[in-house]
Design a protein around this motif. Structure first.
Motif, PDB file in Angstrom:
ATOM      1  N   LEU A  72       6.254  -2.650 -16.550  1.00 52.12           N
ATOM      2  CA  LEU A  72       7.697  -2.726 -16.199  1.00 52.12           C
ATOM      3  C   LEU A  72       8.405  -2.562 -17.447  1.00 52.12           C
ATOM      4  O   LEU A  72       9.227  -1.529 -17.647  1.00 52.12           O
ATOM      5  CB  LEU A  72       8.075  -3.919 -15.281  1.00 52.12           C
ATOM      6  N   PHE A  73       8.434  -3.297 -18.465  1.00 52.47           N
ATOM      7  CA  PHE A  73       9.152  -3.411 -19.675  1.00 52.47           C
ATOM      8  C   PHE A  73       9.039  -1.968 -20.304  1.00 52.47           C
ATOM      9  O   PHE A  73       9.893  -1.301 -20.744  1.00 52.47           O
ATOM     10  CB  PHE A  73       8.677  -4.534 -20.636  1.00 52.47           C
TER      11      PHE A  73
ATOM     12  N   GLN B 295      13.334   5.948  -9.020  1.00 55.49           N
ATOM     13  CA  GLN B 295      13.042   4.811  -9.720  1.00 55.49           C
ATOM     14  C   GLN B 295      12.068   3.976  -8.763  1.00 55.49           C
ATOM     15  O   GLN B 295      11.180   3.158  -9.429  1.00 55.49           O
ATOM     16  CB  GLN B 295      13.897   3.780 -10.113  1.00 55.49           C
ATOM     17  N   ALA B 296      12.227   3.997  -7.569  1.00 59.41           N
ATOM     18  CA  ALA B 296      11.353   3.300  -6.616  1.00 59.41           C
ATOM     19  C   ALA B 296       9.967   3.920  -6.776  1.00 59.41           C
ATOM     20  O   ALA B 296       9.076   3.340  -6.589  1.00 59.41           O
ATOM     21  CB  ALA B 296      11.798   3.587  -5.235  1.00 59.41           C
TER      22      ALA B 296
ATOM     23  N   ILE C 288       6.178  12.450 -10.852  1.00 57.73           N
ATOM     24  CA  ILE C 288       7.576  12.028 -10.311  1.00 57.73           C
ATOM     25  C   ILE C 288       8.763  12.682 -10.885  1.00 57.73           C
ATOM     26  O   ILE C 288       9.712  13.241 -10.260  1.00 57.73           O
ATOM     27  CB  ILE C 288       7.696  10.696 -10.246  1.00 57.73           C
ATOM     28  N   ASP C 289       8.732  12.875 -12.224  1.00 59.41           N
ATOM     29  CA  ASP C 289       9.804  13.418 -12.932  1.00 59.41           C
ATOM     30  C   ASP C 289      10.191  15.032 -12.626  1.00 59.41           C
ATOM     31  O   ASP C 289      11.000  15.513 -12.556  1.00 59.41           O
ATOM     32  CB  ASP C 289       9.716  13.408 -14.456  1.00 59.41           C
TER      33      ASP C 289
ATOM     34  N   SER D 269       4.197   3.447  -8.629  1.00 61.43           N
ATOM     35  CA  SER D 269       3.191   3.644  -9.448  1.00 61.43           C
ATOM     36  C   SER D 269       2.792   2.424 -10.247  1.00 61.43           C
ATOM     37  O   SER D 269       1.360   2.438 -10.513  1.00 61.43           O
ATOM     38  CB  SER D 269       3.521   4.825 -10.383  1.00 61.43           C
ATOM     39  N   LEU D 270       3.607   1.702 -10.974  1.00 63.39           N
ATOM     40  CA  LEU D 270       3.354   0.612 -11.793  1.00 63.39           C
ATOM     41  C   LEU D 270       2.744  -0.576 -10.950  1.00 63.39           C
ATOM     42  O   LEU D 270       1.792  -1.216 -11.448  1.00 63.39           O
ATOM     43  CB  LEU D 270       4.829  -0.103 -12.287  1.00 63.39           C
ATOM     44  N   VAL D 271       3.083  -0.714  -9.565  1.00 65.14           N
ATOM     45  CA  VAL D 271       2.359  -1.970  -8.681  1.00 65.14           C
ATOM     46  C   VAL D 271       0.941  -1.202  -8.529  1.00 65.14           C
ATOM     47  O   VAL D 271       0.139  -2.064  -8.507  1.00 65.14           O
ATOM     48  CB  VAL D 271       3.366  -1.879  -7.567  1.00 65.14           C
TER      49      VAL D 271
END
Length: 237
Positions: free
Chosen positions: A9-10, A85-86, A66-67, A91-93
């Motif tokens: 996330l960071f 952003q969601a 996504i972008d 994708s991070l999760v």
């Protein structure tokens, strides 16, 4: 898993809201700009996790997809921004769930407080920088009718107030937020006067900005409860 997610996330918010330049944003339809941004995404994630694990290439690929979809959709505004952003958050999760021990395989697992520090920094960036984009998109339809002030002053004020709100919530001083709102109201009173249009613009923008800062801080506190404590009483689980 949660340490991996905090680190990713960071890395994401750093790459998207701090290291992504205006040139990258403006020219994202051009391969050079898009691929430069994706390279920053990969390098930031690799440095934060402390590994060149091949799965991070998958994360960079997901970011690229996504972008690309957002860029070529031609849509602009608050909802496309939040949807984008969601999708990145999902994708991070997904990556953290698929490779929960990614953090432990890197260079930094010996730093027990590092994930919490990264989560705290991510929350601050989301509150200040990401909040600036969100509030800006929300207020964009009415902005052309507003008088022009100092160049960049409104953006700086918004970042400062959301940063202060974030800090106040994180340190348990939520009561002081009311005084912050009152102080801004007093300072704005002379400029707004009896102009209803400007008054409503300022009220909506202020409430949105403060609300974003509060929600971001609450979510950050929730994430911190699942991580090793920082050693700071008000910020510890």
């Amino acid at each position: 898993m949660i340490q991996t997610f905090a680190a990713l996330l960071f890395a994401h918010v750093l790459a998207d809201f701090v290291l992504q330049t205006g040139w990258m944003v403006t020219n994202k339809r051009a391969p050079a700009a898009m691929l430069t941004h994706i390279a920053v995404v990969f390098v930031t994630a690799a440095a934060t996790i402390g590994t060149l694990h091949p799965i991070l290439l998958g994360l960079a690929g997901a970011h690229l997809l996504i972008d690309t979809l957002k860029t070529f959709s031609g849509r602009r505004g608050l909802m496309p921004f939040l949807a984008d952003q969601a999708a990145h958050l999902a994708s991070l999760v997904a990556l953290a769930w698929y490779a929960p021990d990614l953090w432990d395989s890197g260079l930094w697992p010996g730093l027990a407080a590092a994930p919490a520090c990264l989560a705290l920094l991510a929350g601050l960036i989301l509150a200040t920088r990401a909040g600036g984009f969100a509030v800006g998109f929300l207020m964009e339809p009415w902005a052309p009718d507003m008088p022009v002030g100092l160049l960049g002053a409104g953006r700086a004020i918004g970042m400062l107030e959301r940063g202060l709100v974030f800090i106040l919530v994180m340190t348990g001083q939520t009561g002081a937020i009311g005084f912050l709102i009152a102080a801004k109201s007093v300072l704005r009173f002379g400029a707004v006067g009896d102009d209803r249009k400007i008054s409503e613009y300022v009220i909506v923008g202020t409430l949105a900005s403060f609300g974003w800062g509060i929600v971001t801080a609450i979510l950050t506190l929730s994430l911190l409860t699942h991580l090793p404590p920082l050693g700071i009483p008000d910020l510890s689980p």
